[in-house]
Scaffold this active site. Structure first.
Site, PDB file in Angstrom:
ATOM      1  N   GLY A  39      15.542   4.565  27.568  1.00 45.22           N
ATOM      2  CA  GLY A  39      14.675   3.439  27.888  1.00 45.22           C
ATOM      3  C   GLY A  39      14.094   3.440  29.285  1.00 45.22           C
ATOM      4  N   LYS A  61      22.666  10.316  13.133  1.00 43.91           N
ATOM      5  CA  LYS A  61      22.511  10.611  14.553  1.00 43.91           C
ATOM      6  C   LYS A  61      23.698   9.992  15.277  1.00 43.91           C
ATOM      7  CE  LYS A  61      20.026   9.569  18.727  1.00 43.91           C
ATOM      8  NZ  LYS A  61      19.234   8.515  19.389  1.00 43.91           N
TER       9      LYS A  61
END
Length: 265
Positions: free
Chosen positions: A168, A107
């Site tokens: 987040g 990733k």
């Protein structure tokens, strides 16, 4: 992306078919035991690991994350979190391949700054091009710009992963319209990456037509991470089914559920 039918298609990444469309991270948990229990509850089969922040064998004297997420049970997805230019990101992917015995699935994320954690799309494009040349199967974190998503797919990335909100943040799906454009044009799987805060956010991403959702903080920072992991598992399934079923059209005015003909006086 073609219009949904009631028959599902498999979720395939790098030639392998997965039953779960939920991908999870490993950071921000209080300890490795909580990490293990939450991941098990999520039903995820692909687990992403920050190579620069987590020990997966590079520090033999420290606890190894792979002891609680064994590669014979999960597909490990090493990521380049903490990289701010293409050179760092490519180097990190090469290190991951060495540590994981030739593992090519990665990733890619190249960040612009520490405050927003937005992707630096210029450096991301550079890194993606080099990694594809090096034989990596690249799943790439990117902005919700449809043009950048298209370019990354054209370079050869096997999946594009636009943010739904800041990493987040838990803000949810901030711009569903850009995601819809990306999905309409997609030639590779599109996964929402970042921004999910609760189960309804995950369901919305799936209802839009995303192939899957990747999340970490939404689970790890929940009051009960293990319970939230299970909630996310069900949300992903529900959202996918709703997408396949096709929602009713939105109407400005009411429409009675029962017919008016034959009413009893």
């Amino acid at each position: 992306m073609s219009q949904a039918s009631s028959t599902d298609t498999p979720f395939v990444i790098a030639g392998r078919t997965y039953g779960s469309r939920l991908l999870v991270g490993t950071g921000k948990y209080k300890d490795l035991d909580e990490t293990r229990r939450a991941i098990e509850a999520s039903g995820a089969e692909i687990v992403t690991v920050a190579v620069r922040r987590t020990n997966i064998g590079q520090n033999p004297g420290e606890p190894n994350l792979l002891d609680v997420i064994p590669p014979d049970r999960y597909t490990i997805l090493p990521n380049t979190a903490g990289c701010y230019d293409a050179v760092e990101a490519v180097r990190t992917c090469r290190l991951a391949r060495e540590l994981l015995d030739g593992h090519n699935l990665v990733k890619l994320e190249v960040l612009a700054d520490q405050k927003t954690l937005f992707p630096n799309v210029v450096e991301t494009l550079k890194a993606a091009e080099q990694l594809v040349k090096d034989g990596f199967d690249v799943m790439v974190y990117t902005s919700d710009d449809p043009i950048i998503a298209r370019q990354l797919a054209e370079i050869g990335c096997i999946a594009v992963m636009p943010l739904a909100g800041l990493i987040g943040s838990g803000l949810g799906i901030c711009n569903p319209y850009n995601l819809r454009i990306i999905l309409e044009e997609a030639k590779v799987p599109v996964l929402v990456d970042a921004g999910v805060g609760t189960a309804s956010d995950a369901a919305i991403a799936m209802e839009l037509g995303c192939e899957a959702v990747l999340m970490n903080t939404a689970i790890a920072h929940a009051r009960d991470p293990v319970m939230m992991a299970e909630a996310m598992k069900h949300a992903i399934v529900a959202g996918r089914l709703a997408y396949l079923a096709g929602r009713m059209p939105r109407k400005l005015y009411a429409s009675a559920s029962s017919p008016l003909d034959g009413l009893i006086d």
